[in-house]
Write an enzyme that holds these catalytic residues in place. Structure first.
Site, mmCIF file in Angstrom:
data_model
loop_
_atom_site.group_PDB
_atom_site.id
_atom_site.type_symbol
_atom_site.label_atom_id
_atom_site.label_comp_id
_atom_site.label_asym_id
_atom_site.label_seq_id
_atom_site.Cartn_x
_atom_site.Cartn_y
_atom_site.Cartn_z
ATOM 1 N N LYS A 77 43.271 21.204 38.369
ATOM 2 C CA LYS A 77 43.974 21.819 37.242
ATOM 3 C C LYS A 77 44.856 20.837 36.460
ATOM 4 O O LYS A 77 44.999 20.967 35.250
ATOM 5 C CB LYS A 77 44.812 23.011 37.734
ATOM 6 C CG LYS A 77 43.931 24.187 38.174
ATOM 7 C CD LYS A 77 44.689 25.217 38.983
ATOM 8 C CE LYS A 77 45.402 26.208 38.153
ATOM 9 N NZ LYS A 77 45.738 27.451 38.868
ATOM 10 N N ASP A 114 47.473 31.602 33.539
ATOM 11 C CA ASP A 114 48.299 32.086 34.655
ATOM 12 C C ASP A 114 49.533 32.865 34.185
ATOM 13 O O ASP A 114 49.888 33.887 34.788
ATOM 14 C CB ASP A 114 48.745 30.923 35.546
ATOM 15 C CG ASP A 114 47.615 30.389 36.409
ATOM 16 O OD1 ASP A 114 46.666 31.156 36.671
ATOM 17 O OD2 ASP A 114 47.673 29.224 36.829
#
Ligand code: ATR
Length: 290
Positions: A77, A114
């Site tokens: 990520k 997120d």
């Protein structure tokens, strides 16, 4: 499946997946496959094993292999930030990419869903932000997204405590805005600093199956405060159980995982999917089998 072994997809079938190393534990294939089936969409979503050193070439060959995009999980990520042609504001601010889409020019666009997932989970539980204060435990990767979500929700003050105080200080320094002050509280003093907060968030890994418990007294929590935990295995953490027993609204962490997948599904397959009880059950079953 190892990414090198992926064959070129048939034309017209949207194909996506999640790249990780290891990737076997990822619940994303189960989640997206559930939605593909529920909406009768002819698409494919696969777990793709990509070693860290292979990430640049794997991302560059996505279009050629017929993918419309991918999700990224550990350990990719952060590494992906430098491999994108463009980053959306959320990915830049969170400092991590979990959704890669390919635009009409074939360029890679990095996004991060997120914070959206955290916010949507809370809002869909009926929690109503009132612009007051929130308290966040933890200053790891997940915590950054949580802080940004809380700012998006209009909180004007965030207190953060972390075992390693410097990590909390870095977050406070990076993310404080004119509209929302972030102040750091010593980990040991945190249970006494809950006055006037509307929301307590556990963004540490404590309380997760196989980890130490979160030993955090909540007797000073204002009676109308809500409590949420990013841990979803177990679904009802000890913190949430104690919060419920005291009459607080308690929101589990599974919804964050499910809601953060919605923008990816929309980007890959063109439909904003719903988070339903059936989906929760299917994903929980998958989590237990992992
Ligand atoms: P994630 O990306 O999931 O947030 P992480 O970056 O490893 O994972 O962060 C884990 C968080 O849980 C951190 O806030 C960590 O505190 P430290 O920064 O001090 O490591 C917290 N954490 C993990 N184990 C802990 C423990 N035994 N006591 C207190 N905090 C702990």
């Amino acid at each position: 499946m190892p990414f090198d072994e992926v064959v070129v997809a048939e034309k017209n079938i949207p194909k996506a997946g999640v790249m990780g190393w290891p990737v076997g534990h990822s619940l994303s294939p189960r989640l997206h496959s559930f939605w593909l089936q529920a909406y009768g969409i002819d698409g494919v979503y696969e777990a793709l094993a990509v070693a860290p050193e292979e990430l640049p070439s794997a991302l560059r060959s996505l279009e050629e292999k017929g993918f419309c995009g991918v999700n990224l999980t550990l350990p990719h990520k952060i590494a992906a930030l430098g491999l994108m042609d463009a980053l959306d504001p959320a990915a830049r601010r969170i400092g991590a990419v979990n959704l890669v889409s390919i635009d009409e020019k074939g360029e890679l666009r990095g996004s991060n869903t997120d914070a959206f997932g955290f916010e949507q989970n809370l809002l869909s539980s009926g929690f109503q932000p009132n612009g007051g204060a929130a308290f966040v435990l933890g200053a790891g990767g997940a915590s950054r997204a949580v802080l940004i979500a809380l700012q998006n929700m209009g909180f004007t003050e965030i207190r953060i405590a972390n075992r390693t105080r410097e990590r909390a200080e870095i977050l406070a320094r990076d993310l404080t805005t004119a509209a929302c002050k972030i102040s750091v509280i010593d980990w040991e003093n945190a249970p006494q600093a809950l006055n006037e907060i509307a929301l307590l968030v556990n963004a540490t890994s404590l309380g997760m199956e196989g980890q130490e418990a979160l030993d955090f007294p909540i007797h000073d929590l204002p009676q109308d405060a809500a409590v949420t935990d990013i841990v979803y295995a177990p679904l009802e953490t000890d913190l949430l159980r104690r919060a419920k027993a005291r009459g607080h609204k308690a929101v589990d962490g599974l919804g964050m995982l499910l809601h953060q997948a919605r923008p990816s599904f929309k980007a890959f397959f063109g439909r904003d999917p719903e988070v339903t009880d059936d989906l929760r059950r299917a994903v929980l079953k998958g989590a237990k089998e992992c």
